[in-house]
Every structure is written in C-alpha cells, then in structure tokens.
Enzyme design. Structure first.
Site, PDB file in Angstrom:
ATOM      1  CG  HIS A 243     -46.645 -96.370  44.494  1.00  0.00           C
ATOM      2  ND1 HIS A 243     -45.936 -95.210  44.676  1.00  0.00           N
ATOM      3  CD2 HIS A 243     -47.946 -96.046  44.670  1.00  0.00           C
ATOM      4  CE1 HIS A 243     -46.773 -94.221  44.951  1.00  0.00           C
ATOM      5  NE2 HIS A 243     -47.993 -94.703  44.963  1.00  0.00           N
TER       6      HIS A 243
ATOM      7  CG  ASP B 155     -53.961 -98.135  54.487  1.00  0.00           C
ATOM      8  OD1 ASP B 155     -53.262 -99.125  54.778  1.00  0.00           O
ATOM      9  OD2 ASP B 155     -53.478 -97.088  54.036  1.00  0.00           O
TER      10      ASP B 155
ATOM     11  CG  HIS C 108     -51.535 -89.339  44.762  1.00  0.00           C
ATOM     12  ND1 HIS C 108     -50.688 -89.494  45.826  1.00  0.00           N
ATOM     13  CD2 HIS C 108     -51.415 -88.031  44.378  1.00  0.00           C
ATOM     14  CE1 HIS C 108     -50.100 -88.333  46.088  1.00  0.00           C
ATOM     15  NE2 HIS C 108     -50.516 -87.439  45.223  1.00  0.00           N
ATOM     16  CG  ASP C 109     -48.188 -91.195  44.262  1.00  0.00           C
ATOM     17  OD1 ASP C 109     -47.692 -90.089  44.554  1.00  0.00           O
ATOM     18  OD2 ASP C 109     -48.744 -91.919  45.105  1.00  0.00           O
TER      19      ASP C 109
ATOM     20  N   GLY D 115     -48.621-100.629  55.924  1.00  0.00           N
ATOM     21  CA  GLY D 115     -47.623 -99.908  55.132  1.00  0.00           C
ATOM     22  C   GLY D 115     -47.399-100.539  53.769  1.00  0.00           C
TER      23      GLY D 115
ATOM     24  CB  SER E  63     -55.815 -88.212  50.692  1.00  0.00           C
ATOM     25  OG  SER E  63     -55.638 -89.544  51.130  1.00  0.00           O
TER      26      SER E  63
ATOM     27  CG  PHE F  21     -45.874 -89.147  50.941  1.00  0.00           C
ATOM     28  CD1 PHE F  21     -44.614 -88.644  51.218  1.00  0.00           C
ATOM     29  CD2 PHE F  21     -46.294 -90.306  51.591  1.00  0.00           C
ATOM     30  CE1 PHE F  21     -43.769 -89.282  52.117  1.00  0.00           C
ATOM     31  CE2 PHE F  21     -45.448 -90.958  52.490  1.00  0.00           C
ATOM     32  CZ  PHE F  21     -44.193 -90.449  52.756  1.00  0.00           C
TER      33      PHE F  21
END
Ligand code: MG
Length: 205
Positions: free
Chosen positions: A139, A66, A164-165, A70, A47, A15
């Site tokens: 998030h 990471d 981001h976001d 997920g 990214s 995204f």
C-alpha cells in the site's frame, strides 16, 4: 454461485470481505474464459482461492504473485504482524508455506501457479496477455504504482482490472490503491464496471 469450498474460509488469514470475494469470483469466472488471471499480493491465499475456483471452472490458470515477505504493515512491530508467519531463523516474514497449504487444501494446485517474486522482476520478461489483473499488493505509493505500471499494460482488450482497498477518505485507509484507480480512469483506457465495498472493478477498453 461460488462452489462448495472444502475448508473454512474464515480460518484463512487475510483481509477480504464476503461481498468482495463474491465479486472477484464472478468477474474471474467471466474473464478466465478468455485467458489467464494474475493476482498481485496473495498473502495466505484467501482471494487466490476465490479467483482460482473461477479459473478452475474454465480450465484456465491463475498466476499468484507475491514475494511472501509481507507488506510494510506485516513487518515485525507493525500493526498486522503475525508471529506465526515469521521465519525467525532467517529473520524475515514468510507467508508462502501457509499459502501453499491453503491452495492444496482448496484443491487448486493444478490451477494456481505461484510466482514468488517482486512485481518488477516477475513482469520484466512477461509477454502473455492477461484476461484479468487483481492488484492487492503493498500500500505504499511506490508499491502500488509499480504494480499498476508493470501489469495494467498486459491486460488484453476487454480484460478486467480489479483493485482492492479503495478508500476515498484518508482516515479510512491508505490512499495509494485509490491513486492508481484514479490513474487508470484518467488514462482513458479503462471504464468503471463496479464498486463493491473497497473493491473497484474496471474494464479495459
Ligand atoms: Mg487488500
């Protein structure tokens, strides 16, 4: 100018809008001349490729952090779950295989150093000053705060913090990234540099 990429970026899961990708590349090109870059939340590497190409141009390094299990929204039964990234034998998400495939296809294996771990574990003994940190992890407020507290202090003066976001309106998206963006500004340690779509860019004073 972003160099020619030997793969179709639209086919890479993730995204990131085109204008955000361009901004990440430009700021990483500038920052990575002074030191390594670290991104939090690589997922399948979209990214990572833009940041990595910028680091490659400077013979610098991109640390790509990471846990590859997920975020909340990627889990089974959630909105952004992708069955192709689910390890049904172990019963967990696993985006690392896909990530490695994409980094290899982009020719970035000598530039991108994957760190498969959670933010707190990776930061615990970290001492290397960073020229740029890109926060694009979980998030939840807990995840975003952890990312910010673990990595923002490791930015060198003049370094870049990108988040981001960012959504001012809660109806448009979760508020945790915006909360840490405001915390960074309120700390007096960062000045706003740019706002591109949902990407916020701050400079470490
Ligand atoms: Mg994101």
């Amino acid at each position: 100018m972003i160099p020619e990429i030997p793969l179709d970026m639209d086919q890479i899961k993730g995204f990131l809008a085109a204008d955000e990708a361009g901004a990440l590349y430009r700021y990483a090109l500038q920052a990575s001349a002074a030191g390594p870059v670290l991104e939090i939340g690589s997922y399948c590497g979209k990214s990572t490729i833009y940041l990595g190409l910028a680091c490659q141009a400077n013979d610098s390094t991109l640390f790509a952090l990471d846990h590859h299990r997920g975020s909340e929204e990627h889990q089974r039964g959630e909105m952004f779950h992708d069955p192709a990234l689910y390890d049904s034998g172990a019963g967990v998400m696993d985006s690392f295989r896909e990530f490695r495939r994409n980094i290899r296809a982009a020719g970035l294996e000598q530039t991108v150093v994957p760190i498969v771990a959670g933010s707190a574990a990776a930061a615990r003994h970290w001492q290397t000053p960073l020229a740029m940190v890109f926060i694009d992890g979980g998030h939840s407020l807990d995840a975003a705060l952890t990312d910010y507290r673990c990595w923002a202090p490791l930015l060198r003066p003049g370094g870049i913090l990108a988040i981001h976001d960012l959504f001012e309106d809660a109806a448009a998206g979760g508020q945790a990234p915006y909360a840490i963006y405001r915390m960074a500004l309120a700390s007096g340690l960062f000045a706003p540099l740019a706002r591109v779509n949902s990407l916020g860019v701050l400079g470490r004073l």
